[in-house]
Motif scaffolding. Structure first.
Motif, mmCIF file in Angstrom:
data_model
loop_
_atom_site.group_PDB
_atom_site.id
_atom_site.type_symbol
_atom_site.label_atom_id
_atom_site.label_comp_id
_atom_site.label_asym_id
_atom_site.label_seq_id
_atom_site.Cartn_x
_atom_site.Cartn_y
_atom_site.Cartn_z
ATOM 1 N N LEU A 81 0.839 -1.200 0.000
ATOM 2 C CA LEU A 81 0.000 0.000 0.000
ATOM 3 C C LEU A 81 0.875 1.251 0.000
ATOM 4 C CD1 LEU A 81 -2.774 -0.936 2.598
ATOM 5 C CD2 LEU A 81 -2.910 -1.007 0.104
ATOM 6 N N ILE A 82 1.937 1.226 0.794
ATOM 7 C CA ILE A 82 2.873 2.353 0.807
ATOM 8 C C ILE A 82 3.562 2.480 -0.549
ATOM 9 C CG2 ILE A 82 4.924 3.326 1.913
ATOM 10 C CD1 ILE A 82 4.100 1.747 4.448
ATOM 11 N N GLN A 83 3.934 1.338 -1.128
ATOM 12 C CA GLN A 83 4.575 1.352 -2.449
ATOM 13 C C GLN A 83 3.691 2.049 -3.480
ATOM 14 O OE1 GLN A 83 6.063 -2.436 -3.958
ATOM 15 N NE2 GLN A 83 5.478 -1.872 -6.038
ATOM 16 N N GLU A 84 2.391 1.734 -3.470
ATOM 17 C CA GLU A 84 1.479 2.329 -4.441
ATOM 18 C C GLU A 84 1.387 3.842 -4.299
ATOM 19 O OE1 GLU A 84 -2.208 0.334 -3.821
ATOM 20 O OE2 GLU A 84 -1.466 -1.619 -4.517
ATOM 21 N N SER A 85 1.606 4.346 -3.079
ATOM 22 C CA SER A 85 1.469 5.785 -2.845
ATOM 23 C C SER A 85 2.760 6.565 -3.080
ATOM 24 C CB SER A 85 1.011 6.031 -1.401
ATOM 25 O OG SER A 85 2.067 5.777 -0.483
ATOM 26 N N MET A 86 3.892 5.862 -3.174
ATOM 27 C CA MET A 86 5.173 6.573 -3.224
ATOM 28 C C MET A 86 5.395 7.265 -4.558
ATOM 29 S SD MET A 86 9.071 5.336 -2.365
ATOM 30 C CE MET A 86 8.849 5.631 -0.611
ATOM 31 N N GLU A 87 5.900 8.494 -4.457
ATOM 32 C CA GLU A 87 6.304 9.264 -5.636
ATOM 33 C C GLU A 87 7.734 9.751 -5.440
ATOM 34 O OE1 GLU A 87 3.600 12.413 -6.408
ATOM 35 O OE2 GLU A 87 1.931 11.097 -6.929
ATOM 36 N N ILE A 88 8.513 9.685 -6.509
ATOM 37 C CA ILE A 88 9.897 10.185 -6.491
ATOM 38 C C ILE A 88 9.992 11.280 -7.541
ATOM 39 C CG2 ILE A 88 12.332 9.569 -6.653
ATOM 40 C CD1 ILE A 88 11.559 6.671 -6.140
ATOM 41 N N THR A 89 10.326 12.484 -7.107
ATOM 42 C CA THR A 89 10.363 13.641 -8.003
ATOM 43 C C THR A 89 11.660 14.426 -7.811
ATOM 44 O OG1 THR A 89 9.153 14.960 -6.366
ATOM 45 C CG2 THR A 89 7.847 13.873 -8.084
ATOM 46 N N SER A 90 11.971 15.264 -8.767
ATOM 47 C CA SER A 90 13.171 16.101 -8.670
ATOM 48 C C SER A 90 13.044 17.068 -7.507
ATOM 49 C CB SER A 90 13.377 16.886 -9.965
ATOM 50 O OG SER A 90 13.660 16.024 -11.048
ATOM 51 N N ASP A 91 14.143 17.283 -6.836
ATOM 52 C CA ASP A 91 14.185 18.238 -5.734
ATOM 53 C C ASP A 91 15.483 19.017 -5.839
ATOM 54 O OD1 ASP A 91 13.433 19.612 -3.513
ATOM 55 O OD2 ASP A 91 13.462 17.919 -2.136
ATOM 56 N N PHE A 92 15.631 20.014 -5.012
ATOM 57 C CA PHE A 92 16.845 20.810 -5.040
ATOM 58 C C PHE A 92 18.035 19.957 -4.610
ATOM 59 C CE2 PHE A 92 13.486 23.994 -4.467
ATOM 60 C CZ PHE A 92 13.774 24.819 -5.537
ATOM 61 N N GLY A 93 18.982 19.796 -5.509
ATOM 62 C CA GLY A 93 20.174 19.021 -5.207
ATOM 63 C C GLY A 93 19.961 17.524 -5.187
ATOM 64 N N GLY A 94 18.788 17.049 -5.642
ATOM 65 C CA GLY A 94 18.566 15.603 -5.602
ATOM 66 C C GLY A 94 17.142 15.209 -5.936
ATOM 67 N N ALA A 95 16.564 14.347 -5.099
ATOM 68 C CA ALA A 95 15.219 13.837 -5.348
ATOM 69 C C ALA A 95 14.417 13.844 -4.057
ATOM 70 C CB ALA A 95 15.269 12.415 -5.907
ATOM 71 N N ARG A 96 13.110 14.021 -4.209
ATOM 72 C CA ARG A 96 12.195 13.995 -3.065
ATOM 73 C C ARG A 96 11.349 12.723 -3.134
ATOM 74 N NH1 ARG A 96 8.354 18.991 -1.475
ATOM 75 N NH2 ARG A 96 10.447 19.831 -1.102
ATOM 76 N N PHE A 97 11.228 12.057 -1.981
ATOM 77 C CA PHE A 97 10.428 10.847 -1.853
ATOM 78 C C PHE A 97 9.244 11.169 -0.936
ATOM 79 C CE2 PHE A 97 14.790 9.847 -2.633
ATOM 80 C CZ PHE A 97 14.836 8.692 -3.392
ATOM 81 N N THR A 98 8.033 10.941 -1.421
ATOM 82 C CA THR A 98 6.843 11.166 -0.597
ATOM 83 C C THR A 98 5.992 9.899 -0.607
ATOM 84 O OG1 THR A 98 5.616 12.095 -2.480
ATOM 85 C CG2 THR A 98 6.806 13.643 -1.071
ATOM 86 N N TRP A 99 5.317 9.621 0.522
ATOM 87 C CA TRP A 99 4.497 8.415 0.606
ATOM 88 C C TRP A 99 3.446 8.575 1.694
ATOM 89 C CZ3 TRP A 99 9.650 8.671 2.035
ATOM 90 C CH2 TRP A 99 9.931 8.507 3.400
ATOM 91 N N GLU A 100 2.446 7.700 1.621
ATOM 92 C CA GLU A 100 1.384 7.648 2.622
ATOM 93 C C GLU A 100 1.458 6.305 3.338
ATOM 94 O OE1 GLU A 100 -0.944 9.884 3.491
ATOM 95 O OE2 GLU A 100 -0.227 11.422 2.092
ATOM 96 N N ASN A 101 1.314 6.355 4.659
ATOM 97 C CA ASN A 101 1.299 5.145 5.487
ATOM 98 C C ASN A 101 0.046 5.214 6.359
ATOM 99 O OD1 ASN A 101 1.810 2.949 7.114
ATOM 100 N ND2 ASN A 101 3.733 3.707 7.950
ATOM 101 N N ALA A 102 -1.111 5.021 5.733
ATOM 102 C CA ALA A 102 -2.399 5.231 6.397
ATOM 103 C C ALA A 102 -2.592 4.336 7.610
ATOM 104 C CB ALA A 102 -3.538 5.015 5.401
ATOM 105 N N LEU A 103 -1.950 3.169 7.626
ATOM 106 C CA LEU A 103 -2.106 2.231 8.734
ATOM 107 C C LEU A 103 -1.047 2.419 9.817
ATOM 108 C CD1 LEU A 103 -2.894 -0.986 6.644
ATOM 109 C CD2 LEU A 103 -4.515 0.522 7.821
ATOM 110 N N ASN A 104 -0.179 3.412 9.628
ATOM 111 C CA ASN A 104 0.895 3.693 10.589
ATOM 112 C C ASN A 104 1.727 2.459 10.912
ATOM 113 O OD1 ASN A 104 -1.614 5.674 11.816
ATOM 114 N ND2 ASN A 104 0.300 6.621 11.199
#
Length: 396
Positions: A128-151
């Motif tokens: 579920l976390i895998q499905e929500s993860m996005e990897i995008t360009s960021d300053f000096g590298g990359a940004r990783f964002t994700w949701e962990n609804a079940l904590n």
């Protein structure tokens, strides 16, 4: 008399030892097989099964145990005391049907005949976390964002390619927070691969996750560390004094986490600090480090700033009124776990040392910077912190 005392001491020790032994085992043992549990209901959950049942009517019942095979092929066991009529099995990494054998166990460790049930877990939290993860360009590298609804407690390996072009783990994030982001930085603005792998405590792990681009590559956004040696102190009429107690204004810009800036606590909010960056820049991000002069002793408390706004200007305004400055960002220091002051998780401490980081949504050219604190973590009137650091693009 001494012999009597020694004799009494030995007797007391023997009695205590004997009592301890009797407490560990039932006074009366039997060979009677306990009754089975009844009316079993299996409910699939993410990565597991909830199992409810009716307990046998027996005062001798000690616990119910479940035996099953994990997704990794290992035999495992879960127990639930006789005070509960349910147990939970977690850690499945797939949705295949599982077979579970349930047993009643009494105080003589007699085991009942098994009740066999089946159920198919829902999708593992890892995926579920895998499905929500996005990897995008960021300053000096990359940004990783994700949701962990079940904590769910997970580790997330953030990866990029090394000099040999091989994918390697650069940083590992341990978290169970609902919404999380992290960045890898320090890379040139050239195409490169960034990736992630999610793993849980049961050793279930996701596929390797890449950026959603045709070649899986991203180009880091250009930024540079703003050289602090070119900074100049500016003191406006409504600025606070940041040189109080053992503090010093310049300690905020010396790259030394052991030194601090400190206010007296008598200035009305907001407490403001003004800085000349020495060059015209468009800031990409900045970090604020709480007071670290005593390690974690003052973490998320003791006058560390909680809410603050930052302002900028290309030319120094005639007025010190914040309304005459450009509001760059409204900021709030965040504690990942959300736990009370004085209680810190490993994730909280990692965040403390990394600093509160804020990125700017708009590229606004400035030279003068103002830091205005509205509240502290513990409500203290005074403010102290260790360091402020900037990144961005210098305007030639």
């Amino acid at each position: 008399m001494k012999n009597i005392i020694k004799l009494l001491s030995v007797s007391i020790v023997f009695i205590l030892f004997s009592c301890d032994e009797h407490e560990r085992e039932p006074i009366f043992k039997d060979n009677t097989i306990p009754s089975i549990i009844e009316n079993v209901v299996v409910t699939p959950i993410n990565g597991g099964l909830d199992i409810k049942y009716d307990l046998p009517n027996s005062s001798d019942l000690l616990y119910v145990k479940a035996l099953y095979t994990t997704s990794n092929g290992e035999e495992a066991e879960v127990k639930a005391s006789a005070f509960n009529n349910k147990l939970q099995i977690l850690g499945f990494g797939d949705t295949n049907e599982k077979t579970v054998r349930l047993y009643s166990v009494d105080r003589s460790e007699n085991v009942s005949e098994p009740i066999t049930v089946t159920g198919s877990p829902l999708t593992s939290p890892v995926f579920l976390i895998q499905e929500s993860m996005e990897i995008t360009s960021d300053f000096g590298g990359a940004r990783f964002t994700w949701e962990n609804a079940l904590n769910t407690p997970v580790s997330i390996e953030l990866m990029s390619t090394n000099e040999q072009g091989e994918l390697e783990t650069v940083e590992t994030v341990y978290t169970e927070q609902t919404a999380t982001k992290s960045s890898l930085r320090g890379y040139e603005s050239e195409p490169r691969i960034f990736a992630a792998v999610i793993r849980d405590r049961y050793d279930n792990f996701s596929d390797t996750i890449y950026a959603n681009t045709p070649d899986k590559k991203l180009v880091p956004l250009f930024e540079q560390l703003i050289d602090k040696s070119g900074f100049n102190k500016v003191v406006l009429e409504n600025d606070d004094n940041w040189d109080a107690w053992e503090g010093d204004y310049w300690f905020l810009f010396d790259d030394d986490m052991e030194s601090i800036a400190h206010t007296l606590g008598t200035h009305p909010r907001p407490s403001i600090l003004t800085l000349d960056l020495g060059v015209n820049v468009t800031l990409s991000r900045f970090t604020v480090h709480q007071r670290l002069s005593h390690g974690t002793a003052h973490a998320y408390g003791h006058g560390n700033p909680k809410t603050y706004n930052v302002y900028g200007a290309k030319e120094l305004p005639d007025s010190d009124d914040l309304d005459d400055w450009i509001l760059l960002k409204e900021c709030e220091s965040i504690k990942p776990s959300g736990s009370p002051i004085g209680t810190n998780t490993d994730e909280d401490i990692d965040h403390l040392y990394a600093g509160d980081e804020y990125t700017f949504d708009e590229a606004t050219e400035i030279r003068y910077f103002r830091f205005a604190v509205y509240s502290t973590w513990d409500g203290s009137g005074y403010i102290n912190l260790s360091e402020i650091t900037f990144w961005g693009n210098i305007i030639e």
